[in-house]
Design a protein around this motif. Structure first.
Motif, PDB file in Angstrom:
ATOM      1  N   ASP A 108       0.740  -1.132   0.038  1.00 29.08           N
ATOM      2  CA  ASP A 108      -0.039  -0.035   0.052  1.00 29.08           C
ATOM      3  C   ASP A 108       0.843   1.238   0.005  1.00 29.08           C
ATOM      4  N   ILE A 109       0.419   2.322  -0.831  1.00 24.77           N
ATOM      5  CA  ILE A 109       0.952   3.772  -0.831  1.00 24.77           C
ATOM      6  C   ILE A 109      -0.020   4.518  -0.409  1.00 24.77           C
ATOM      7  N   GLY A 135       7.285   2.030  -7.616  1.00 23.87           N
ATOM      8  CA  GLY A 135       7.889   2.188  -6.446  1.00 23.87           C
ATOM      9  C   GLY A 135       8.711   3.052  -6.093  1.00 23.87           C
ATOM     10  N   MET A 189       9.380   6.313  -4.852  1.00 21.31           N
ATOM     11  CA  MET A 189       8.562   7.455  -4.217  1.00 21.31           C
ATOM     12  C   MET A 189       8.811   8.803  -4.601  1.00 21.31           C
ATOM     13  N   CYS A 241       4.777   5.101   2.775  1.00 21.47           N
ATOM     14  CA  CYS A 241       4.884   3.472   2.518  1.00 21.47           C
ATOM     15  C   CYS A 241       5.125   3.238   3.815  1.00 21.47           C
ATOM     16  N   GLN A 269       5.975   0.836   6.911  1.00 25.02           N
ATOM     17  CA  GLN A 269       7.030  -0.342   6.991  1.00 25.02           C
ATOM     18  C   GLN A 269       6.676  -1.466   7.662  1.00 25.02           C
TER      19      GLN A 269
END
Length: 248
Positions: A190-191, A217, A219, A245, A247
């Motif tokens: 997920d972002i 990916g 960012m 993002c 972690q």
């Protein structure tokens, strides 16, 4: 609450029209906390209001991390209410601040969830499986007209000449503030995107999706492209965004 650390990329710019940047942002990666506020254009001292909101919310939320019984949605609501009180108090103490106001959006990551709250039209989005979903709902006149069925979509309302910058809620406008809160699960990959309307008004939903999915990916690259696209499309307001993002 068990914290979910985050990696965040921030971009903010005054845009091509405004003389100063009235947006404020706080990111505490190890605490999983992001706060973004947009000092409302056309009001006095918008940058003071947004800064007060971010500072108050951040300092109000931090002590609750150690309380396992704390309810995140209630905490966020209380923190935003405290920010509203801080702004109103500043206006009483400093006459030159009279009329200042701000929007705000808060995201608190923990236990594989994101708890969020907002007032105004600053937004929170989630990108998952190449689908971009807006988690917040704007507190604006144009959104209210769509909700009431007068228009089928925001674009239809815009095409009819409805202005997008008339808010129905904001911090500093009235003593009692209604804070919308919510929660979303967080899964690997997920972002999340928090942004002011300087981005969402200048970059279409589809273009946001294309930029985020096309970044593969990266960012930093995605954040810069979002900002550059908003500027290219006019940059009519301050532009602020945070890509997050979690972690795991």
């Amino acid at each position: 609450m068990n914290v979910l650390p985050i990696h965040a990329v921030v971009r903010t710019d005054k845009g091509r029209v405004r003389e100063i940047n009235e947006d404020s942002i706080s990111v505490l990666e190890q605490h999983g906390l992001v706060v973004l506020a947009d000092g409302m254009g056309g009001y006095n001292a918008g940058e003071v209001a947004s800064s007060l909101a971010v500072e108050t919310i951040t300092t109000t939320l931090l002590p609750f991390y150690a309380e396992n019984n704390a309810v995140p949605s209630a905490i966020i609501g209380s923190a935003v209410e405290a920010a509203n009180e801080s702004i109103l108090s500043s206006m009483l103490a400093e006459p030159e601040y009279e009329g200042m106001a701000t929007t705000v959006v808060v995201a608190l990551f923990g236990e594989n969830r994101v708890h969020y709250g907002h007032v105004g039209d600053s937004r929170l989005y989630r990108l998952r499986n190449n689908c971009l979903e807006q988690l917040t709902r704007d507190h604006s006149m144009i959104q209210a007209l769509v909700d009431e069925g007068m228009f089928d979509s925001l674009q239809e309302a815009l095409d009819a000449g409805v202005k997008s910058n008339v808010l129905t809620r904001g911090l500093g406008i009235q003593e009692l503030i209604e804070v919308d809160v919510g929660v979303s699960d967080v899964v690997p990959g997920d972002i999340f995107l928090l942004c002011s309307d300087g981005l969402s008004n200048m970059v279409s939903h589809q273009d946001m999706l294309d930029i985020l999915t096309g970044a593969d990916g990266n960012m930093e690259h995605a954040a810069q492209r979002l900002l550059d696209t908003a500027l290219h499309n006019g940059g009519l307001d301050n532009i602020s965004l945070v890509l997050v993002c979690p972690q795991h």
